[in-house]
Design a protein around this motif. Structure first.
Motif, PDB file in Angstrom:
ATOM      1  N   PRO A  12      20.030  18.019 -73.624  1.00  0.00           N
ATOM      2  CA  PRO A  12      21.169  16.452 -73.592  1.00  0.00           C
ATOM      3  C   PRO A  12      20.601  15.241 -74.232  1.00  0.00           C
ATOM      4  N   LEU A  13      21.763  14.680 -74.779  1.00  0.00           N
ATOM      5  CA  LEU A  13      22.384  13.445 -75.503  1.00  0.00           C
ATOM      6  C   LEU A  13      22.142  12.328 -74.588  1.00  0.00           C
ATOM      7  N   ASN A  14      20.988  11.192 -75.166  1.00  0.00           N
ATOM      8  CA  ASN A  14      21.153  10.021 -74.101  1.00  0.00           C
ATOM      9  C   ASN A  14      22.186   9.042 -74.811  1.00  0.00           C
ATOM     10  N   PRO A  15      23.233   8.374 -74.815  1.00  0.00           N
ATOM     11  CA  PRO A  15      23.426   7.375 -74.820  1.00  0.00           C
ATOM     12  C   PRO A  15      23.874   5.989 -74.598  1.00  0.00           C
ATOM     13  N   PHE A  16      23.235   4.960 -75.055  1.00  0.00           N
ATOM     14  CA  PHE A  16      22.809   3.860 -74.456  1.00  0.00           C
ATOM     15  C   PHE A  16      23.660   2.743 -74.973  1.00  0.00           C
ATOM     16  N   LYS A  17      24.191   2.358 -73.631  1.00  0.00           N
ATOM     17  CA  LYS A  17      25.481   1.948 -73.587  1.00  0.00           C
ATOM     18  C   LYS A  17      25.149   0.440 -72.725  1.00  0.00           C
ATOM     19  N   ASP A  18      26.896  -0.576 -72.880  1.00  0.00           N
ATOM     20  CA  ASP A  18      26.761  -2.146 -72.136  1.00  0.00           C
ATOM     21  C   ASP A  18      27.658  -2.153 -72.689  1.00  0.00           C
ATOM     22  N   GLU A  19      28.353  -3.280 -72.452  1.00  0.00           N
ATOM     23  CA  GLU A  19      29.809  -3.313 -72.001  1.00  0.00           C
ATOM     24  C   GLU A  19      30.770  -3.760 -73.640  1.00  0.00           C
ATOM     25  N   ARG A  20      29.803  -3.650 -74.362  1.00  0.00           N
ATOM     26  CA  ARG A  20      30.155  -3.651 -75.965  1.00  0.00           C
ATOM     27  C   ARG A  20      30.889  -2.779 -75.931  1.00  0.00           C
ATOM     28  N   GLY A  21      30.342  -1.145 -75.478  1.00  0.00           N
ATOM     29  CA  GLY A  21      30.230   0.372 -76.619  1.00  0.00           C
ATOM     30  C   GLY A  21      29.386   0.754 -76.000  1.00  0.00           C
ATOM     31  N   TYR A  22      28.733   2.085 -76.638  1.00  0.00           N
ATOM     32  CA  TYR A  22      27.563   2.937 -76.642  1.00  0.00           C
ATOM     33  C   TYR A  22      26.837   3.947 -78.252  1.00  0.00           C
ATOM     34  N   PHE A  23      25.577   3.488 -78.472  1.00  0.00           N
ATOM     35  CA  PHE A  23      25.013   4.027 -79.384  1.00  0.00           C
ATOM     36  C   PHE A  23      24.691   5.822 -78.616  1.00  0.00           C
ATOM     37  N   MET A  24      24.527   6.677 -79.793  1.00  0.00           N
ATOM     38  CA  MET A  24      24.046   7.738 -79.657  1.00  0.00           C
ATOM     39  C   MET A  24      23.581   8.370 -80.539  1.00  0.00           C
ATOM     40  N   GLU A  25      22.473   8.767 -81.096  1.00  0.00           N
ATOM     41  CA  GLU A  25      21.887   9.809 -82.168  1.00  0.00           C
ATOM     42  C   GLU A  25      22.062  11.271 -81.557  1.00  0.00           C
ATOM     43  N   VAL A  26      22.769  11.673 -82.821  1.00  0.00           N
ATOM     44  CA  VAL A  26      22.877  12.977 -82.777  1.00  0.00           C
ATOM     45  C   VAL A  26      22.545  13.816 -83.121  1.00  0.00           C
ATOM     46  N   LEU A  27      21.606  13.778 -83.624  1.00  0.00           N
ATOM     47  CA  LEU A  27      20.927  14.419 -84.892  1.00  0.00           C
ATOM     48  C   LEU A  27      19.497  13.553 -85.478  1.00  0.00           C
ATOM     49  N   ARG A  28      18.819  14.497 -85.592  1.00  0.00           N
ATOM     50  CA  ARG A  28      17.355  13.397 -85.982  1.00  0.00           C
ATOM     51  C   ARG A  28      16.149  14.566 -86.458  1.00  0.00           C
ATOM     52  N   SER A  29      16.086  14.708 -87.813  1.00  0.00           N
ATOM     53  CA  SER A  29      14.908  15.010 -87.743  1.00  0.00           C
ATOM     54  C   SER A  29      13.898  15.570 -87.124  1.00  0.00           C
ATOM     55  N   SER A  30      12.951  14.608 -86.426  1.00  0.00           N
ATOM     56  CA  SER A  30      11.874  15.145 -85.207  1.00  0.00           C
ATOM     57  C   SER A  30      12.513  15.210 -84.512  1.00  0.00           C
TER      58      SER A  30
END
Length: 107
Positions: A12-30
């Motif tokens: 599962p992925l965790n989007p960081f949402k606020d009134e402007r939209g969202y940011f979400m890491e999809v792939l990370r080496s760690s």
């Protein structure tokens, strides 16, 4: 009937949402999802379209749905696997972001 297939993993992925939209890491080496990246692709499917019987002998796949939903049916063709011949099903949805790791030898 869906049966957990050895080495298939859902992250599962965790989007960081606020009134402007969202940011979400999809792939990370760690994250442990990636061994190495050999290819990155995007596919658009029209509603009701069936694409089937796809698998790899030498690479893993990682599925991620951006919009809409897909049904993923998997079958284990690896004779050395404890789940050889078993099948598993997933529904992946854009509004429930996740990565589905499908090992080589899974169709």
């Amino acid at each position: 009937m869906s049966f957990p297939i050895q080495d298939v993993e859902l992250y599962p992925l965790n989007p960081f949402k606020d009134e402007r939209g969202y940011f979400m890491e999809v792939l990370r080496s760690s994250s442990g999802v990636l061994n190495s990246i050999n290819q990155s692709s995007i596919s658009e499917n029209k509603p009701g379209v069936l694409k089937a019987f796809h698998g790899h002998e030498y690479q893993d796949d990682i599925f991620h749905v951006l919009e809409g939903a897909i049904q993923v049916g998997l079958w284990d063709s690896r004779k050395s696997s404890s789940t050889y011949g078993k099948s598993q099903e997933f529904i992946l949805k854009g509004e429930e972001p996740a990565l589905l790791k499908i090992p080589r030898g899974i169709f």
